[in-house]
Design a protein around this motif. Structure first.
Motif, PDB file in Angstrom:
ATOM      1  N   ALA A 118       0.841  -1.192   0.000  1.00 24.88           N
ATOM      2  CA  ALA A 118       0.000   0.000   0.000  1.00 24.88           C
ATOM      3  C   ALA A 118       0.878   1.245   0.000  1.00 24.88           C
ATOM      4  N   ASP A 119       0.364   2.325  -0.528  1.00 25.75           N
ATOM      5  CA  ASP A 119       1.109   3.566  -0.624  1.00 25.75           C
ATOM      6  C   ASP A 119       1.343   4.189   0.761  1.00 25.75           C
ATOM      7  N   PRO A 120       2.436   4.923   0.917  1.00 18.02           N
ATOM      8  CA  PRO A 120       2.686   5.627   2.183  1.00 18.02           C
ATOM      9  C   PRO A 120       1.634   6.691   2.449  1.00 18.02           C
ATOM     10  N   ILE A 121       1.460   6.997   3.725  1.00 12.31           N
ATOM     11  CA  ILE A 121       0.541   8.036   4.165  1.00 12.31           C
ATOM     12  C   ILE A 121       1.304   8.968   5.098  1.00 12.31           C
ATOM     13  N   LEU A 122       1.155  10.273   4.896  1.00 16.55           N
ATOM     14  CA  LEU A 122       1.813  11.270   5.733  1.00 16.55           C
ATOM     15  C   LEU A 122       0.748  12.023   6.519  1.00 16.55           C
ATOM     16  N   LEU A 123       0.862  12.003   7.847  1.00 14.17           N
ATOM     17  CA  LEU A 123      -0.071  12.695   8.733  1.00 14.17           C
ATOM     18  C   LEU A 123       0.650  13.885   9.364  1.00 14.17           C
ATOM     19  N   LEU A 124       0.128  15.084   9.130  1.00 10.44           N
ATOM     20  CA  LEU A 124       0.739  16.295   9.645  1.00 10.44           C
ATOM     21  C   LEU A 124      -0.223  16.996  10.599  1.00 10.44           C
TER      22      LEU A 124
ATOM     23  N   SER B 199      10.798  -7.238   4.051  1.00  8.68           N
ATOM     24  CA  SER B 199       9.643  -6.967   4.897  1.00  8.68           C
ATOM     25  C   SER B 199       8.695  -6.083   4.101  1.00  8.68           C
ATOM     26  N   ARG B 200       7.464  -6.516   3.978  1.00  9.81           N
ATOM     27  CA  ARG B 200       6.470  -5.755   3.246  1.00  9.81           C
ATOM     28  C   ARG B 200       5.492  -5.140   4.242  1.00  9.81           C
ATOM     29  N   PHE B 201       5.409  -3.832   4.236  1.00  8.05           N
ATOM     30  CA  PHE B 201       4.563  -3.138   5.201  1.00  8.05           C
ATOM     31  C   PHE B 201       4.070  -1.848   4.580  1.00  8.05           C
ATOM     32  N   GLN B 202       2.978  -1.324   5.124  1.00  8.96           N
ATOM     33  CA  GLN B 202       2.563   0.029   4.758  1.00  8.96           C
ATOM     34  C   GLN B 202       3.158   0.982   5.779  1.00  8.96           C
ATOM     35  N   ILE B 203       3.713   2.083   5.316  1.00  4.93           N
ATOM     36  CA  ILE B 203       4.273   3.057   6.235  1.00  4.93           C
ATOM     37  C   ILE B 203       3.336   4.246   6.373  1.00  4.93           C
ATOM     38  N   ILE B 204       3.097   4.635   7.623  1.00  8.18           N
ATOM     39  CA  ILE B 204       2.400   5.871   7.945  1.00  8.18           C
ATOM     40  C   ILE B 204       3.383   6.721   8.738  1.00  8.18           C
ATOM     41  N   ALA B 205       3.654   7.923   8.276  1.00  2.32           N
ATOM     42  CA  ALA B 205       4.598   8.811   8.947  1.00  2.32           C
ATOM     43  C   ALA B 205       3.842  10.003   9.513  1.00  2.32           C
ATOM     44  N   GLY B 206       4.245  10.433  10.700  1.00  2.24           N
ATOM     45  CA  GLY B 206       3.612  11.581  11.339  1.00  2.24           C
ATOM     46  C   GLY B 206       4.642  12.630  11.697  1.00  2.24           C
ATOM     47  N   SER B 207       4.237  13.896  11.648  1.00  6.24           N
ATOM     48  CA  SER B 207       5.133  14.981  12.041  1.00  6.24           C
ATOM     49  C   SER B 207       4.313  16.193  12.451  1.00  6.24           C
ATOM     50  N   ASN B 208       4.830  16.943  13.418  1.00  5.20           N
ATOM     51  CA  ASN B 208       4.196  18.203  13.796  1.00  5.20           C
ATOM     52  C   ASN B 208       4.990  19.399  13.287  1.00  5.20           C
TER      53      ASN B 208
ATOM     54  N   VAL C  37       1.411  -2.545   9.435  1.00  2.98           N
ATOM     55  CA  VAL C  37       1.603  -1.100   9.285  1.00  2.98           C
ATOM     56  C   VAL C  37       2.722  -0.648  10.207  1.00  2.98           C
ATOM     57  N   LEU C  38       3.632   0.154   9.678  1.00  3.69           N
ATOM     58  CA  LEU C  38       4.684   0.774  10.475  1.00  3.69           C
ATOM     59  C   LEU C  38       4.350   2.255  10.605  1.00  3.69           C
ATOM     60  N   PHE C  39       4.076   2.698  11.824  1.00  2.84           N
ATOM     61  CA  PHE C  39       3.745   4.109  12.064  1.00  2.84           C
ATOM     62  C   PHE C  39       4.953   4.792  12.685  1.00  2.84           C
ATOM     63  N   LEU C  40       5.594   5.663  11.913  1.00  2.00           N
ATOM     64  CA  LEU C  40       6.759   6.408  12.379  1.00  2.00           C
ATOM     65  C   LEU C  40       6.314   7.808  12.785  1.00  2.00           C
ATOM     66  N   ASP C  41       6.047   7.985  14.067  1.00  2.00           N
ATOM     67  CA  ASP C  41       5.647   9.288  14.577  1.00  2.00           C
ATOM     68  C   ASP C  41       6.893  10.150  14.762  1.00  2.00           C
ATOM     69  N   GLU C  42       6.735  11.465  14.524  1.00  2.13           N
ATOM     70  CA  GLU C  42       7.871  12.396  14.583  1.00  2.13           C
ATOM     71  C   GLU C  42       9.015  11.910  13.688  1.00  2.13           C
TER      72      GLU C  42
END
Length: 323
Positions: free
Chosen positions: A1-7, A115-124, A78-83
C-alpha cells in the motif's frame, strides 16, 4: 500500500488516525499484520538504526545483542513512524530504500532481508522547510507525500467540541468504572470556555482529554459541578499563560540576546509570532504570505517579503537571524 503522511500539531490525533487506518484494513482483510508504533524522537544514533532495521550478533560480538528490527516486526502490517523528522539522515536514506524495495540490511549483516509493510509517517513540523534546510531528505519526503492528511488543531475545530466532550466522558467512564455527568450550569460554562476563541488548547486533544479525565476522577458523587469547572478554567489559564510567556521569552532571548528585555510586552508577543512563522517557512516570501494574507487584498503593492524585511529591521533583525 502507498505511504501516508499525517501532519499536525502535537495532540491533534495522528496516532488515533493511524490506529483507525490499521483497524479498517484488518476489518476488510487487506492485511493481517500488526501496527508497529515508533516514536522516532526516542531513537538516537546507531541505536536508531539497530532498532529500526535490526542487528546481527556479529555487529557487536556480544551474546544477546541481536535485534529483529521494527521494520521486520511490521511485516504484513503497518509501520507508524511518529515524529519522523527526528530520524537522522542516514536512517532516512535506509528507510527510503526499504520503502521502495521492501528490502534492507540489518547492522552487521551481508545479506538483505525483506519486509512488506505500509508506512504511515507523522510529524508536527513543516517537512518542506526542513528539506529546504537540508535536515530532511527531499526524496524521502516525496515518497512519503503520496497521500497527505493535515489534522487541524482543536482551536480550529470548535464545532467538534461538544462531540469530543461526549467521547471523552464515555472513555473516562469506561476506564474508571464510574458513571459521571455535568450539572447543567457546569456543562454550559465549560462549553463556553472550550469554544472561546481565546482558549487555544496548546496541547489540543491531550489537554482536552486531561481536563475531562480530572473532572471524572474528582467529581463528588459522579457530578461535575460549576465550582470544579471554574477552578479548572482558572488553573488552565494560569498554566498556559506561564508556559507561553516562558517560551516567548526564551525564543526572543535566543534571537536578540539581552535586547529582548527592552521590548514592550505587546511587541514581545507579536515579534515571537513572526519569528515562529519565519522558522516554519522555507523562504522570506513564504513567511510574508502567511503573515500578511488577510491584508494583501487591500494593498496596491503585494511584496510581502519586503514588508517583512522592514518589520524585522525595526528590531535590528534580518531573515538569516530568525529563520
Amino acid at each position: 500500500a502507498d505511504p501516508i503522511l499525517l501532519l499536525g500539531e502535537t495532540g491533534t490525533g495522528k496516532t488515533k488516525l493511524a490506529e483507525r487506518i490499521h483497524d479498517l484494513k484488518i476489518g476488510r482483510r487487506r492485511e493481517k499484520g500488526r501496527l508497529v508504533h515508533v516514536n522516532c524522537a526516542t531513537l538516537n544514533g546507531a541505536d536508531a538504526t539497530a532498532m529500526l532495521f535490526g542487528q546481527r550478533r556479529s555487529y557487536l560480538g556480544q551474546a544477546g545483542s541481536e535485534r529483529s528490527g521494527l521494520l521486520r516486526e511490521a511485516d504484513g502490517g503497518v509501520l507508524f513512524l511518529d515524529e519522523v523528522d527526528e530520524l537522522g539522515l542516514t536512517a532516512q536514506s535506509i528507510l527510503l530504500h526499504a520503502i521502495e524495495t521492501g528490502r534492507f540490511y540489518p547492522l552487521g549483516s551481508d545479506h538483505e532481508i525483506s519486509s512488506r509493510f505500509q508506512i504511515i509517517a507523522g510529524s508536527n513540523r513543516d517537512l518542506r522547510a526542513l528539506a529546504a534546510e537540508g535536515r530532511f531528505r527531499p526524496d524521502l519526503l516525496a515518497r512519503l507525500n503520496m497521500w497527505r492528511f493535515e489534522l487541524p488543531p482543536l482551536r480550529n475545530r470548535r464545532e467538534d467540541i461538544e462531540a469530543n466532550l461526549l467521547f471523552e466522558l464515555d472513555r473516562a467512564e469506561r476506564q474508571l468504572g464510574t458513571r459521571v455527568g455535568f450539572n447543567a450550569d457546569a456543562r454550559e460554562r465549560f462549553l463556553d470556555f472550550a469554544r472561546d476563541p481565546a482558549t487555544l488548547w496548546p496541547g489540543n486533544f491531550r489537554d482536552f482529554g486531561g481536563v475531562i479525565r480530572r473532572f471524572c476522577t474528582l467529581a463528588p458523587r459522579g457530578r461535575i459541578t460549576l465550582a470544579m469547572v471554574e477552578d479548572e478554567i482558572r488553573t488552565r489559564r494560569e498554566d498556559w499563560g506561564r508556559a507561553n510567556a516562558d517560551e516567548t521569552a526564551r525564543l526572543l532571548a535566543e534571537v536578540m540576546g539581552e535586547a529582548a528585555a527592552a521590548l514592550d510586552p505587546f511587541d514581545q508577543v507579536q515579534l515571537a509570532h513572526v519569528i515562529r512563522t519565519c522558522r516554519a517557512s522555507a523562504t522570506i516570501s513564504a513567511a510574508g504570505r502567511t503573515l500578511f494574507a488577510m491584508s494583501r487584498a487591500n494593498r496596491t503593492s503585494q511584496n510581502d517579503a519586503d514588508r517583512l524585511r522592514k518589520y524585522l529591521a525595526k528590531y535590528g533583525l534580518g531573515w538569516d537571524q530568525v529563520s
